[in-house]
Write a protein that holds these residues in place. Structure first.
Motif, PDB file in Angstrom:
ATOM      1  N   UNK A  89      61.340   3.745   7.646  1.00  0.00           N
ATOM      2  CA  UNK A  89      59.939   4.194   8.313  1.00  0.00           C
ATOM      3  C   UNK A  89      58.891   3.235   8.620  1.00  0.00           C
ATOM      4  N   UNK A  90      58.726   1.964   7.693  1.00  0.00           N
ATOM      5  CA  UNK A  90      57.695   1.075   7.947  1.00  0.00           C
ATOM      6  C   UNK A  90      58.331  -0.420   8.474  1.00  0.00           C
ATOM      7  N   UNK A  91      59.553  -0.583   8.159  1.00  0.00           N
ATOM      8  CA  UNK A  91      60.084  -1.722   8.469  1.00  0.00           C
ATOM      9  C   UNK A  91      60.113  -2.503   9.752  1.00  0.00           C
ATOM     10  N   UNK A  92      60.347  -1.762  10.939  1.00  0.00           N
ATOM     11  CA  UNK A  92      60.020  -2.318  12.113  1.00  0.00           C
ATOM     12  C   UNK A  92      58.865  -2.660  12.451  1.00  0.00           C
ATOM     13  N   UNK A  93      57.511  -1.990  12.241  1.00  0.00           N
ATOM     14  CA  UNK A  93      56.514  -2.412  12.443  1.00  0.00           C
ATOM     15  C   UNK A  93      56.028  -3.772  11.487  1.00  0.00           C
ATOM     16  N   UNK A  94      56.396  -3.896  10.280  1.00  0.00           N
ATOM     17  CA  UNK A  94      55.826  -4.881   9.336  1.00  0.00           C
ATOM     18  C   UNK A  94      56.763  -6.148   9.949  1.00  0.00           C
ATOM     19  N   UNK A  95      58.006  -5.971  10.207  1.00  0.00           N
ATOM     20  CA  UNK A  95      58.812  -7.147  10.739  1.00  0.00           C
ATOM     21  C   UNK A  95      58.273  -7.719  11.995  1.00  0.00           C
ATOM     22  N   UNK A  96      57.748  -7.035  12.901  1.00  0.00           N
ATOM     23  CA  UNK A  96      57.185  -7.397  14.010  1.00  0.00           C
ATOM     24  C   UNK A  96      55.647  -7.793  13.748  1.00  0.00           C
ATOM     25  N   UNK A  97      55.024  -7.543  12.607  1.00  0.00           N
ATOM     26  CA  UNK A  97      53.692  -8.365  12.270  1.00  0.00           C
ATOM     27  C   UNK A  97      54.018  -9.453  11.571  1.00  0.00           C
ATOM     28  N   UNK A  98      55.126  -9.607  10.787  1.00  0.00           N
ATOM     29  CA  UNK A  98      55.496 -10.853  10.252  1.00  0.00           C
ATOM     30  C   UNK A  98      55.804 -11.818  11.127  1.00  0.00           C
ATOM     31  N   UNK A 135      64.053 -16.491  11.853  1.00  0.00           N
ATOM     32  CA  UNK A 135      65.376 -16.147  11.994  1.00  0.00           C
ATOM     33  C   UNK A 135      65.993 -15.517  10.762  1.00  0.00           C
ATOM     34  N   UNK A 136      65.626 -15.971   9.691  1.00  0.00           N
ATOM     35  CA  UNK A 136      66.165 -15.610   8.322  1.00  0.00           C
ATOM     36  C   UNK A 136      65.728 -14.153   7.978  1.00  0.00           C
ATOM     37  N   UNK A 137      64.676 -13.967   8.283  1.00  0.00           N
ATOM     38  CA  UNK A 137      63.879 -12.784   8.169  1.00  0.00           C
ATOM     39  C   UNK A 137      64.707 -11.553   9.088  1.00  0.00           C
ATOM     40  N   UNK A 138      65.084 -11.821  10.218  1.00  0.00           N
ATOM     41  CA  UNK A 138      65.894 -10.985  11.113  1.00  0.00           C
ATOM     42  C   UNK A 138      67.270 -10.878  10.494  1.00  0.00           C
ATOM     43  N   UNK A 139      67.972 -12.037  10.033  1.00  0.00           N
ATOM     44  CA  UNK A 139      69.164 -11.868   9.355  1.00  0.00           C
ATOM     45  C   UNK A 139      69.167 -10.949   8.144  1.00  0.00           C
ATOM     46  N   UNK A 140      68.113 -11.173   7.290  1.00  0.00           N
ATOM     47  CA  UNK A 140      68.246 -10.097   6.177  1.00  0.00           C
ATOM     48  C   UNK A 140      68.218  -8.703   6.641  1.00  0.00           C
ATOM     49  N   UNK A 141      67.174  -8.510   7.625  1.00  0.00           N
ATOM     50  CA  UNK A 141      67.110  -7.126   8.186  1.00  0.00           C
ATOM     51  C   UNK A 141      68.406  -6.637   8.850  1.00  0.00           C
ATOM     52  N   UNK A 142      68.961  -7.465   9.288  1.00  0.00           N
ATOM     53  CA  UNK A 142      70.400  -6.751  10.092  1.00  0.00           C
ATOM     54  C   UNK A 142      71.260  -6.835   9.045  1.00  0.00           C
ATOM     55  N   UNK A 160      71.328  -4.811  18.086  1.00  0.00           N
ATOM     56  CA  UNK A 160      71.605  -5.835  19.029  1.00  0.00           C
ATOM     57  C   UNK A 160      70.491  -6.729  19.488  1.00  0.00           C
ATOM     58  N   UNK A 161      69.495  -6.122  19.726  1.00  0.00           N
ATOM     59  CA  UNK A 161      68.203  -6.879  19.968  1.00  0.00           C
ATOM     60  C   UNK A 161      67.770  -7.644  18.816  1.00  0.00           C
ATOM     61  N   UNK A 162      67.720  -7.030  17.702  1.00  0.00           N
ATOM     62  CA  UNK A 162      67.332  -7.863  16.500  1.00  0.00           C
ATOM     63  C   UNK A 162      68.255  -8.875  16.182  1.00  0.00           C
TER      64      UNK A 162
END
Length: 277
Positions: A89-98, A135-142, A160-162
């Protein structure tokens, strides 16, 4: 021009005091966190500088300290997301903020020192770290999303965008320092060191970055191959198969060559290569 410089200097000062409020709030969650304590100590020094009427004559040092605060605070926030296994629910927003927070030092460096290269203002290590962390944040998320098969079925384009964004950041990290050309008057008596530097491998983090890129390229190829929705945007996409193959071949050569017996595993890399090639 002078007015613009002063306004942007005030912007940095404002952000420092905003970060201080944020850091104090986060410390109520975990008072003894080492990263928050380090950020708080740097912020105290920066606040004291401004309260004493300091001028931004050494903008490079101010931005480097500011960047370290950003790295420390966002590291704490990232760890919370990882510990919570990236809530849907909240990860997409928090990741973009980070990602935005980790981009800001580079943006401010460009504004406050427009006549200098960003890497000269922030330094190579901090600039590498900013790319690595994004990059590592998006790797962990993916990596987490990759295990949510039903989610990916409904959100394949987002996944795929991430991946694409994460691979771009990690590739930029590898490109911050130029590879050392051994024939450019550089004398290296250790042939293993010469081999690493010529391939742009300067640390364990560079090797780990290669493995992350390889895995993300594999995920992208896997889901691109069964996706008809992304065909129209082919020209905007990275060549994941080629990038993954090239990077993982370098990784395997390094780990089974000079680094053999140093604890680096190549089984997963070889398995991915057998699919990509």
């Amino acid at each position: 021009m002078a007015d613009d410089y002063m306004r942007q200097g005030f912007e940095l000062e404002r952000r420092i005091f905003e970060l201080d409020i944020k850091c104090s709030s986060l410390k109520t969650e975990k008072q003894d966190d080492d990263y928050l304590q380090n950020a708080s100590a740097i912020l105290d020094k920066l606040k004291s500088f401004y309260r004493q009427g300091g001028e931004s004559s050494c903008i490079s040092k101010l931005l480097q300290d500011y960047t370290q605060v950003i790295l420390d605070i966002t590291f704490y926030e990232e760890n919370k997301l990882v510990d919570q296994e990236f809530p849907e629910d909240c990860s997409p927003f928090k990741i973009q903020q980070l990602l935005q927070d980790l981009t800001e030092p580079e943006v401010l460096a460009g504004r406050l020192a427009p006549t200098q290269e960003v890497q000269s203002v922030l330094g190579l290590e901090l600039l590498e770290c900013l790319y690595w962390r994004r990059g590592a944040l998006l790797y962990m998320y993916c990596h987490t999303l990759h295990q949510r098969k039903q989610w990916i079925k409904k959100n394949k384009d987002t996944f795929l965008k991430c991946i694409q964004e994460g691979v771009r950041y990690l590739m930029r990290m590898l490109q911050v320092r130029n590879s050392v050309k051994i024939n450019d008057g550089v004398v290296l008596h250790d042939t293993d060191t010469a081999s690493f530097l010529s391939e742009g491998i300067f640390s364990d983090t560079h090797l780990l970055t290669m493995m992350y890129i390889g895995e993300m390229c594999f995920w992208a190829v896997k889901y691109e191959d069964c996706s008809a929705d992304t065909v129209d945007r082919k020209e905007d996409r990275l060549q994941f198969r080629d990038i993954g193959t090239q990077i993982l071949n370098k990784y395997v050569l390094a780990c089974e060559g000079p680094l053999q017996g140093q604890g680096w595993n190549t089984e997963n890399a070889k398995e991915i290569l057998s699919i990509l090639q």
